[in-house]
Design a protein around this motif. Sequence first.
Motif, PDB file in Angstrom:
ATOM      1  N   THR A  31       0.821  -1.210   0.000  1.00 38.65           N
ATOM      2  CA  THR A  31       0.000   0.000   0.000  1.00 38.65           C
ATOM      3  C   THR A  31       0.855   1.260   0.000  1.00 38.65           C
ATOM      4  OG1 THR A  31      -0.157  -0.016   2.412  1.00 38.65           O
ATOM      5  CG2 THR A  31      -1.904  -1.136   1.184  1.00 38.65           C
ATOM      6  N   ILE A  32       2.098   1.162   0.393  1.00 33.29           N
ATOM      7  CA  ILE A  32       2.980   2.324   0.461  1.00 33.29           C
ATOM      8  C   ILE A  32       3.696   2.552  -0.869  1.00 33.29           C
ATOM      9  CG2 ILE A  32       5.023   3.259   1.607  1.00 33.29           C
ATOM     10  CD1 ILE A  32       4.109   1.802   4.123  1.00 33.29           C
ATOM     11  N   VAL A  33       4.008   1.505  -1.591  1.00 30.09           N
ATOM     12  CA  VAL A  33       4.767   1.602  -2.833  1.00 30.09           C
ATOM     13  C   VAL A  33       4.103   2.522  -3.862  1.00 30.09           C
ATOM     14  CG1 VAL A  33       5.640   0.278  -4.797  1.00 30.09           C
ATOM     15  CG2 VAL A  33       5.967  -0.577  -2.480  1.00 30.09           C
ATOM     16  N   PRO A  34       2.797   2.464  -4.096  1.00 31.50           N
ATOM     17  CA  PRO A  34       2.195   3.393  -5.076  1.00 31.50           C
ATOM     18  C   PRO A  34       2.380   4.862  -4.710  1.00 31.50           C
ATOM     19  CG  PRO A  34       0.689   1.607  -4.607  1.00 31.50           C
ATOM     20  CD  PRO A  34       1.822   1.473  -3.641  1.00 31.50           C
ATOM     21  N   PHE A  35       2.331   5.188  -3.429  1.00 32.96           N
ATOM     22  CA  PHE A  35       2.525   6.577  -3.016  1.00 32.96           C
ATOM     23  C   PHE A  35       3.952   7.030  -3.289  1.00 32.96           C
ATOM     24  CE2 PHE A  35      -1.136   5.426  -0.311  1.00 32.96           C
ATOM     25  CZ  PHE A  35      -2.009   6.408  -0.759  1.00 32.96           C
ATOM     26  N   ILE A  36       4.895   6.155  -3.053  1.00 32.63           N
ATOM     27  CA  ILE A  36       6.292   6.490  -3.322  1.00 32.63           C
ATOM     28  C   ILE A  36       6.501   6.687  -4.823  1.00 32.63           C
ATOM     29  CG2 ILE A  36       8.662   5.598  -3.227  1.00 32.63           C
ATOM     30  CD1 ILE A  36       7.842   4.208  -0.582  1.00 32.63           C
ATOM     31  N   LEU A  37       5.915   5.825  -5.630  1.00 33.89           N
ATOM     32  CA  LEU A  37       6.035   5.948  -7.079  1.00 33.89           C
ATOM     33  C   LEU A  37       5.371   7.229  -7.587  1.00 33.89           C
ATOM     34  CD1 LEU A  37       5.467   2.265  -8.236  1.00 33.89           C
ATOM     35  CD2 LEU A  37       7.617   3.539  -8.184  1.00 33.89           C
ATOM     36  N   MET A  38       4.201   7.578  -7.040  1.00 30.84           N
ATOM     37  CA  MET A  38       3.519   8.805  -7.450  1.00 30.84           C
ATOM     38  C   MET A  38       4.364  10.029  -7.122  1.00 30.84           C
ATOM     39  SD  MET A  38      -0.584   8.118  -6.780  1.00 30.84           S
ATOM     40  CE  MET A  38      -0.543   9.121  -5.370  1.00 30.84           C
ATOM     41  N   PHE A  39       4.975  10.047  -5.935  1.00 27.12           N
ATOM     42  CA  PHE A  39       5.824  11.179  -5.565  1.00 27.12           C
ATOM     43  C   PHE A  39       7.026  11.279  -6.500  1.00 27.12           C
ATOM     44  CE2 PHE A  39       9.405  13.050  -3.285  1.00 27.12           C
ATOM     45  CZ  PHE A  39       8.857  14.297  -3.005  1.00 27.12           C
ATOM     46  N   ALA A  40       7.627  10.144  -6.847  1.00 31.26           N
ATOM     47  CA  ALA A  40       8.785  10.154  -7.750  1.00 31.26           C
ATOM     48  C   ALA A  40       8.399  10.696  -9.124  1.00 31.26           C
ATOM     49  CB  ALA A  40       9.365   8.751  -7.871  1.00 31.26           C
ATOM     50  N   VAL A  41       7.259  10.278  -9.633  1.00 34.42           N
ATOM     51  CA  VAL A  41       6.796  10.760 -10.939  1.00 34.42           C
ATOM     52  C   VAL A  41       6.527  12.264 -10.876  1.00 34.42           C
ATOM     53  CG1 VAL A  41       4.869  10.654 -12.569  1.00 34.42           C
ATOM     54  CG2 VAL A  41       5.913   8.554 -11.721  1.00 34.42           C
ATOM     55  N   LEU A  42       5.839  12.732  -9.839  1.00 37.13           N
ATOM     56  CA  LEU A  42       5.569  14.158  -9.697  1.00 37.13           C
ATOM     57  C   LEU A  42       6.866  14.958  -9.591  1.00 37.13           C
ATOM     58  CD1 LEU A  42       2.498  14.241  -7.295  1.00 37.13           C
ATOM     59  CD2 LEU A  42       2.580  14.868  -9.699  1.00 37.13           C
ATOM     60  N   TYR A  43       7.837  14.425  -8.887  1.00 36.76           N
ATOM     61  CA  TYR A  43       9.112  15.131  -8.738  1.00 36.76           C
ATOM     62  C   TYR A  43       9.773  15.323 -10.106  1.00 36.76           C
ATOM     63  CZ  TYR A  43      13.882  16.232  -7.484  1.00 36.76           C
ATOM     64  OH  TYR A  43      15.113  16.844  -7.399  1.00 36.76           O
ATOM     65  N   PHE A  44       9.859  14.256 -10.892  1.00 35.88           N
ATOM     66  CA  PHE A  44      10.567  14.346 -12.165  1.00 35.88           C
ATOM     67  C   PHE A  44       9.766  15.058 -13.256  1.00 35.88           C
ATOM     68  CE2 PHE A  44      13.107  10.940 -10.252  1.00 35.88           C
ATOM     69  CZ  PHE A  44      14.364  11.484 -10.463  1.00 35.88           C
ATOM     70  N   LEU A  45       8.449  15.080 -13.165  1.00 30.54           N
ATOM     71  CA  LEU A  45       7.638  15.734 -14.184  1.00 30.54           C
ATOM     72  C   LEU A  45       7.282  17.178 -13.858  1.00 30.54           C
ATOM     73  CD1 LEU A  45       5.157  12.919 -15.260  1.00 30.54           C
ATOM     74  CD2 LEU A  45       7.211  13.707 -16.437  1.00 30.54           C
ATOM     75  N   MET A  46       7.231  17.539 -12.570  1.00 29.15           N
ATOM     76  CA  MET A  46       6.771  18.875 -12.204  1.00 29.15           C
ATOM     77  C   MET A  46       7.791  19.664 -11.389  1.00 29.15           C
ATOM     78  SD  MET A  46       2.809  18.019 -11.287  1.00 29.15           S
ATOM     79  CE  MET A  46       2.399  19.684 -10.905  1.00 29.15           C
ATOM     80  N   ILE A  47       8.259  19.120 -10.305  1.00 31.59           N
ATOM     81  CA  ILE A  47       9.086  19.871  -9.375  1.00 31.59           C
ATOM     82  C   ILE A  47      10.463  20.161  -9.954  1.00 31.59           C
ATOM     83  CG2 ILE A  47      10.142  19.829  -7.089  1.00 31.59           C
ATOM     84  CD1 ILE A  47       7.738  18.078  -6.208  1.00 31.59           C
ATOM     85  N   ARG A  48      11.124  19.158 -10.488  1.00 38.02           N
ATOM     86  CA  ARG A  48      12.483  19.324 -11.006  1.00 38.02           C
ATOM     87  C   ARG A  48      12.551  20.303 -12.181  1.00 38.02           C
ATOM     88  NH1 ARG A  48      16.130  15.405 -14.044  1.00 38.02           N
ATOM     89  NH2 ARG A  48      18.210  16.067 -13.442  1.00 38.02           N
ATOM     90  N   PRO A  49      11.664  20.203 -13.191  1.00 33.52           N
ATOM     91  CA  PRO A  49      11.715  21.187 -14.275  1.00 33.52           C
ATOM     92  C   PRO A  49      11.438  22.621 -13.806  1.00 33.52           C
ATOM     93  CG  PRO A  49      10.463  19.280 -14.959  1.00 33.52           C
ATOM     94  CD  PRO A  49      10.730  19.118 -13.498  1.00 33.52           C
TER      95      PRO A  49
END
Length: 118
Positions: A31-49
């Motif tokens: 149940t925790i893994v999807p949240f970690i994956l979502m945060f990683a995707v958001l970081y690389f698609l939104m926060i980092r750029p």
Amino acid sequence: MSIISSAYAQTAPAANTATGLFGLNPNNLGTIVPFILMFAVLYFLMIRPQMKRQKEQKAMMESLGKGDEVVTAGGILGKITKVTDLYITLEIASGTEVVVQKGSVTTLLPKGTIKTAL
């Protein structure tokens, strides 16, 4: 004879005491893994750029100098005639100068762009 029978407490089921990474129960890890994956995707698609764009904008504002041609957020094209810490003075026409905040500059144009645009 008694009408009420005796009630006996049941024993509690055995707790799953197995722990995995960081003391987490391996059964709950799914149940925790999807949240970690979502945060990683958001970081690389939104926060980092966004952080990269902010860094480039800051470097551009620090490099502004006299004679540079710029576009402001309001769409005004001009040549920088004076630079201070917070403001720049733009010559937008011959003999017409405007004072704007440095933060309103959005684009640094190549030299000679204004003459070719007119």
